[in-house]
Design an enzyme around this catalytic site. Structure first.
Site, PDB file in Angstrom:
ATOM      1  N   ASP A   1       1.532   8.221   3.848  1.00  0.00           N
ATOM      2  CA  ASP A   1       0.809   7.547   2.769  1.00  0.00           C
ATOM      3  C   ASP A   1      -0.464   6.942   3.346  1.00  0.00           C
ATOM      4  O   ASP A   1      -0.558   6.695   4.552  1.00  0.00           O
ATOM      5  CB  ASP A   1       1.670   6.441   2.147  1.00  0.00           C
ATOM      6  CG  ASP A   1       0.957   5.793   0.968  1.00  0.00           C
ATOM      7  OD1 ASP A   1       0.553   6.536   0.047  1.00  0.00           O
ATOM      8  OD2 ASP A   1       0.752   4.566   0.973  1.00  0.00           O
ATOM      9  N   SER A   2      -1.426   6.692   2.461  1.00  0.00           N
ATOM     10  CA  SER A   2      -2.671   6.048   2.893  1.00  0.00           C
ATOM     11  C   SER A   2      -2.405   4.647   3.438  1.00  0.00           C
ATOM     12  O   SER A   2      -3.234   4.095   4.143  1.00  0.00           O
ATOM     13  CB  SER A   2      -3.639   5.985   1.717  1.00  0.00           C
ATOM     14  OG  SER A   2      -3.011   5.333   0.617  1.00  0.00           O
TER      15      SER A   2
ATOM     16  N   CYS B   1       1.754   9.833  -0.977  1.00  0.00           N
ATOM     17  CA  CYS B   1       0.548   9.300  -1.614  1.00  0.00           C
ATOM     18  C   CYS B   1       0.077  10.258  -2.716  1.00  0.00           C
ATOM     19  O   CYS B   1      -0.131  11.445  -2.462  1.00  0.00           O
ATOM     20  CB  CYS B   1      -0.520   9.180  -0.539  1.00  0.00           C
ATOM     21  SG  CYS B   1      -2.111   8.623  -1.104  1.00  0.00           S
TER      22      CYS B   1
ATOM     23  N   GLU C   1      -1.192  -5.329  -4.201  1.00  0.00           N
ATOM     24  CA  GLU C   1      -1.174  -5.660  -2.765  1.00  0.00           C
ATOM     25  C   GLU C   1      -1.344  -7.157  -2.557  1.00  0.00           C
ATOM     26  O   GLU C   1      -0.907  -7.718  -1.555  1.00  0.00           O
ATOM     27  CB  GLU C   1      -2.253  -4.871  -2.030  1.00  0.00           C
ATOM     28  CG  GLU C   1      -1.951  -3.391  -2.050  1.00  0.00           C
ATOM     29  CD  GLU C   1      -2.370  -2.637  -0.814  1.00  0.00           C
ATOM     30  OE1 GLU C   1      -3.259  -3.110  -0.097  1.00  0.00           O
ATOM     31  OE2 GLU C   1      -1.808  -1.549  -0.583  1.00  0.00           O
TER      32      GLU C   1
ATOM     33  N   CYS D   1       0.673   6.733  -8.993  1.00  0.00           N
ATOM     34  CA  CYS D   1       0.194   6.016  -7.815  1.00  0.00           C
ATOM     35  C   CYS D   1       1.384   5.293  -7.203  1.00  0.00           C
ATOM     36  O   CYS D   1       2.217   4.740  -7.930  1.00  0.00           O
ATOM     37  CB  CYS D   1      -0.888   5.015  -8.212  1.00  0.00           C
ATOM     38  SG  CYS D   1      -1.436   3.969  -6.852  1.00  0.00           S
TER      39      CYS D   1
ATOM     40  N   HIS E   1       1.841   2.526  -5.890  1.00  0.00           N
ATOM     41  CA  HIS E   1       2.027   1.083  -6.110  1.00  0.00           C
ATOM     42  C   HIS E   1       2.564   0.740  -7.504  1.00  0.00           C
ATOM     43  O   HIS E   1       3.088  -0.346  -7.706  1.00  0.00           O
ATOM     44  CB  HIS E   1       0.694   0.361  -5.942  1.00  0.00           C
ATOM     45  CG  HIS E   1       0.187   0.317  -4.541  1.00  0.00           C
ATOM     46  ND1 HIS E   1       0.007   1.463  -3.798  1.00  0.00           N
ATOM     47  CD2 HIS E   1      -0.173  -0.714  -3.749  1.00  0.00           C
ATOM     48  CE1 HIS E   1      -0.460   1.116  -2.605  1.00  0.00           C
ATOM     49  NE2 HIS E   1      -0.576  -0.193  -2.554  1.00  0.00           N
TER      50      HIS E   1
HETATM   51  N1  DGL Z   1      -1.264   5.574  -2.056  1.00  0.00           N
HETATM   52  C1  DGL Z   1      -2.336   5.715  -3.020  1.00  0.00           C
HETATM   53  C2  DGL Z   1      -1.868   6.610  -4.184  1.00  0.00           C
HETATM   54  O1  DGL Z   1      -0.688   6.808  -4.419  1.00  0.00           O
HETATM   55  C3  DGL Z   1      -2.839   4.376  -3.530  1.00  0.00           C
HETATM   56  C4  DGL Z   1      -3.628   3.575  -2.536  1.00  0.00           C
HETATM   57  C5  DGL Z   1      -4.935   4.250  -2.124  1.00  0.00           C
HETATM   58  O2  DGL Z   1      -5.897   4.296  -2.923  1.00  0.00           O
HETATM   59  O3  DGL Z   1      -4.987   4.740  -0.999  1.00  0.00           O
HETATM   60  O4  DGL Z   1      -2.684   7.128  -4.888  1.00  0.00           O
END
Ligand code: DGL
Length: 276
Positions: free
Chosen positions: A12-13, A75, A160, A192, A194
Site C-alpha cells: 500500500d502507499s 491500495c 489519518e 479507497c 481508508h
Molecule cells: N491507499 C490509497 C488508496 O487506496 C489512499 C492513500 C493515497 O492516496 O495514497 O487509494
C-alpha cells in the site's frame, strides 16, 4: 518454483492497506505475510499515472526480493493505475512465475453478482476515479450497470488525523454523497483503503438500504478462493506464521497509527529503502 519462499506480500502507499490485511489475517492467519507501506511517498492519490506505476513497480521488486510469490496491491490508487501494466508487461518479462493481484476486481465482482443493483456509486482518490478502473471492471462484468464516480480527496487526510467521527467530517461526507444520492445509487463502492473507517457514518447518512460491500472481507474471501485455485504458487499455511512489516518512513509513526488500522500489535517492523 522451489526457490520461492512461502510468503504473501501486501503493498500500500502507506497504512491504509492494513484495513485489508486485517481481514485477511482474521480469515487466514496461518500464512506468512509481508506488508510494505510506502509511507515516505504517500499519498499516491494525487500523483500522475507514470509516477504511481514507477512507485508500485519498485514496491513489487522489493516484495519479490523479500520472497513473496504473490503480491496483493491493497491500495486502490496503485491497483487502478499500475496493476494491469505490471501484469501484462512487467511480470512476464521479469517474474514469469509470480503473480500480482489488486482490490478492484473482487469489489467489482461483489457488485456485479448482485442483480438487484442497477446504479452504483464509486468514491476514491483523484487518481483512482480519473483512471475509471472501477467503471471499466464493472462494465466487463455487467455492461448494463450505471456507474456514478466521484473523487473524494478530503477524506484520507481527515481519517489519518483520527477525525472519522468529527462533525466536520460528517459535513464534508454529506456534501460528497449528495450528488450520488440524487443519482439514486443503490450501492456504493468504498474505492479507497481508508474509507471503511467511515462505514458507520456512510450508513447513517445514506440509510441502511444502501449496499456498501466491506472491502477487506471481500478481498480476504477472494484471496482464499484464489489460493485454493493456484496450488502452483506453492503458498501453504504454516504452524508458526510470520507477519513482517516494512515502511519507507519512520517506523515509530507507522506503528502508532498502524496498530489502530490493523487492530493488533505490530511486532516485526523495519524501515527500508525501495528506490534503486
Ligand atoms: N491507499 C490509497 C488508496 O487506496 C489512499 C492513500 C493515497 O492516496 O495514497 O487509494
Amino acid at each position: 518454483m522451489s526457490k520461492l519462499a512461502n510468503k504473501i506480500g501486501f503493498f500500500d502507499s502507506g497504512l491504509g492497506g492494513l484495513t485489508i490485511l486485517k481481514d485477511v489475517l482474521d480469515r487466514q492467519p496461518n500464512y506468512n505475510y509481508v506488508y510494505l507501506g510506502d509511507n515516505a511517498r504517500v499519498p499516491y492519490g494525487e500523483k500522475s499515472p507514470e509516477t504511481i506505476y514507477n512507485y508500485t513497480r519498485e514496491a513489487a521488486d522489493f516484495l519479490f526480493a523479500a520472497g513473496c510469490n504473490l503480491i496483493i496491491i491493497a491500495c486502490n490508487t496503485a491497483s487502478a493505475q499500475a496493476l494491469h501494466r505490471l501484469q501484462q508487461e512487467y511480470l512476464p518479462q521479469h517474474y514469469p512465475e509470480r503473480r500480482i493481484l489488486g482490490v478492484i476486481r473482487p469489489l467489482a465482482e461483489a457488485i456485479a453478482n448482485d442483480k438487484n443493483i442497477k446504479t452504483v456509486g464509486v468514491i476514491g482518490t483523484k487518481a483512482t476515479i480519473g483512471s475509471r478502473a472501477y467503471e471499466i471492471e464493472l462494465h466487463k462484468l455487467n455492461p448494463e450497470l450505471k456507474v456514478e464516480q466521484l473523487a473524494t480527496p478530503l477524506l484520507v487526510p481527515l481519517i489519518e488525523e483520527g477525525w472519522a467521527d468529527k462533525p466536520e467530517t460528517k459535513m464534508i461526507l454529506k456534501k460528497y454523497l449528495r450528488p450520488l444520492k440524487n443519482k439514486k445509487i443503490t450501492a456504493l463502492i468504498l474505492g479507497c483503503t481508508h474509507y471503511p473507517f467511515l462505514y458507520p457514518l456512510i450508513k447513517r447518512l445514506s440509510g441502511q438500504r444502501l449496499i456498501v460491500p466491506p472491502p477487506g472481507a471481500i478481498v480476504a474471501a477472494s484471496l482464499e478462493n484464489y489460493l485454493a485455485r493456484h496450488p502452483e504458487l506453492n503458498l501453504r499455511p504454516v504452524e508458526k506464521p510470520e507477519y513482517l512489516y516494512y515502511t519507507t518512513d519512520d517506523p515509530k509513526l507507522f506503528r502508532v497509527l498502524g496498530e489502530k488500522f490493523l487492530k493488533q500489535a505490530i511486532t516485526k517492523l523495519e524501515k527500508v529503502k525501495i528506490t534503486p
